[in-house]
Motif scaffolding. Structure first.
Motif, short mmCIF file in Angstrom:
data_model
loop_
_atom_site.label_atom_id
_atom_site.label_comp_id
_atom_site.label_asym_id
_atom_site.label_seq_id
_atom_site.Cartn_x
_atom_site.Cartn_y
_atom_site.Cartn_z
N UNK A 155 0.83 -1.21 0.00
CA UNK A 155 0.00 0.00 0.00
C UNK A 155 0.87 1.25 0.00
N UNK A 156 1.96 1.19 0.78
CA UNK A 156 2.86 2.34 0.86
C UNK A 156 3.47 2.64 -0.51
N UNK A 157 3.95 1.58 -1.18
CA UNK A 157 4.56 1.75 -2.51
C UNK A 157 3.56 2.32 -3.51
N UNK A 158 2.33 1.78 -3.45
CA UNK A 158 1.30 2.23 -4.39
C UNK A 158 1.00 3.71 -4.17
N UNK A 159 0.88 4.10 -2.88
CA UNK A 159 0.58 5.50 -2.57
C UNK A 159 1.71 6.41 -3.07
#
Ligand code: ZN
Length: 359
Positions: free
Chosen positions: A78-82
């Motif tokens: 999720x962090x990478x996607x954000x």
């Protein structure tokens, strides 16, 4: 054990259905997990409640460890996607990173972009370039058409003539219905209709001493398709002073000539080759001597060719070379030109470059 897992599932997905927030559900699961672990650690072996909830604390620690790994992995994703989404947003917001060409432009210039000598970089240079064409007549017409079609981003054109019936035998940028219209506006309309992705700047006036320096300073490259020596010498003087390449074409009856004058990068200037204007009557105009219709098309297109090469960096321009085309016999020849040391415009005898532009 199944009872505990069922309870956990109920807390997680049942809670989600009932719109219980994620932190509350995590807290409930933690309470459930702690209660089960306490049962496992405090009850004696074989106690019915301990057997019903798995029979061993280590089993639950393994399960919790696996669950923790999945949670950490999901949070990392999720962090990478954000972060990727933020970067995309920033790129879209700052115009600097926007792609230089739209899909339609890429398709339009595809035959340039596949050329090894031009490519995407050369096409970008054409788009970023600004070219001034002096004269929207015989030489200017085809030069303007091809510069526009090739995607030269800004094309200026200066001329004070209006379209006349007798121009239309060769000045193909203008149409019959343009007779009486200023040539620069007629040319502008044709260029914009042909390529809406460029900017055309028309100057409906004669190039004169008082405006030449200001005007030239807005452009990277000058094309001289004028029909008189006063304008040619003026254009040369200012182009040399501003160290801008001057692509010069000339016509007479069946013959034309073209050269790129760019003494800042080597070779002569126009005045090195033509030190003095011929006496009146020795160089008759097109109106007096006549000119064959396709000839300006050949030479004007060659001027656009030299401009495209000069801007994109492809091949070699006709610097210190003059190409002469004889339409009557279908012959071309090329002669080498040299600078004159005593040239008052570009030679060593001139005092300071800036003064030449103000003569
Ligand atoms: Zn010179």
């Amino acid at each position: 054990m199944i009872v505990v897992l069922g309870l956990a599932a109920m807390i997680w997905w049942g809670g989600r259905l009932m719109q219980v927030t994620r932190p509350v559900r995590i807290s409930l699961l933690t309470v459930l997990f702690s209660a089960v672990v306490i049962l496992q650690l405090t009850l004696p072996d074989g106690a019915p409640l301990r057997e019903a909830t798995g029979g061993s604390a280590s089993l639950w620690f393994i399960l919790a460890g696996a669950g923790g790994l999945v949670a950490v992995y999901t949070m990392g994703l999720q962090h990478l996607r954000a972060r990727a989404e933020r970067a995309e947003g920033a790129q879209a917001a700052s115009g600097a990173e926007a792609p230089p060409f739209s899909e339609v432009e890429l398709n339009r210039y595809a035959r340039h972009i596949v050329l090894r000598e031009v490519g995407g970089l050369g096409q970008k240079r054409l788009k970023d370039a600004s070219v001034l064409v002096i004269g929207a007549g015989g030489l200017g017409a085809p030069a303007l058409q091809y510069l526009a079609a090739a995607g030269v981003g800004t094309v200026g054109v200066i001329d004070d003539d209006v379209v006349e019936n007798a121009n239309l035998q060769r000045q193909v940028i203008h149409r019959d219905r343009d007779i009486g219209t200023a040539k620069v506006f007629s040319a502008q309309a044709a260029m914009e209709a042909q390529n809406p992705f460029i900017t055309v700047r028309p100057y409906n006036r004669r190039l004169s001493d008082d405006i030449a320096a200001d005007l030239f300073s807005d452009f990277d490259l000058i094309l001289d398709g004028s029909d008189n020596f006063a304008t040619r010498y003026l254009a040369n003087r200012v182009a040399v002073a501003q160290e801008k390449p001057l692509i010069s074409g000339a016509l007479s009856q069946w013959e034309g000539q073209i050269s790129v004058f760019d003494p800042a990068r080597g070779g002569p200037c126009y005045q090195c080759i033509f030190p003095e204007a011929p006496a009146p009557g020795l160089a008759p105009s097109c109106a007096e001597a006549g000119v064959i219709g396709p000839l300006p098309g050949v030479l004007g297109a060659m001027m656009a060719m030299e401009a495209v090469k000069q801007i994109s960096g492809a091949g070699e321009v006709l610097r210190a070379q003059m190409l002469i085309y004889d339409g009557l016999y279908g012959e071309t020849r090329r002669i080498t030109l040299s600078a004159r040391a005593d040239c008052p415009i570009c030679g060593q005898s001139r005092i300071v470059p800036a003064s030449t532009g103000e003569n």
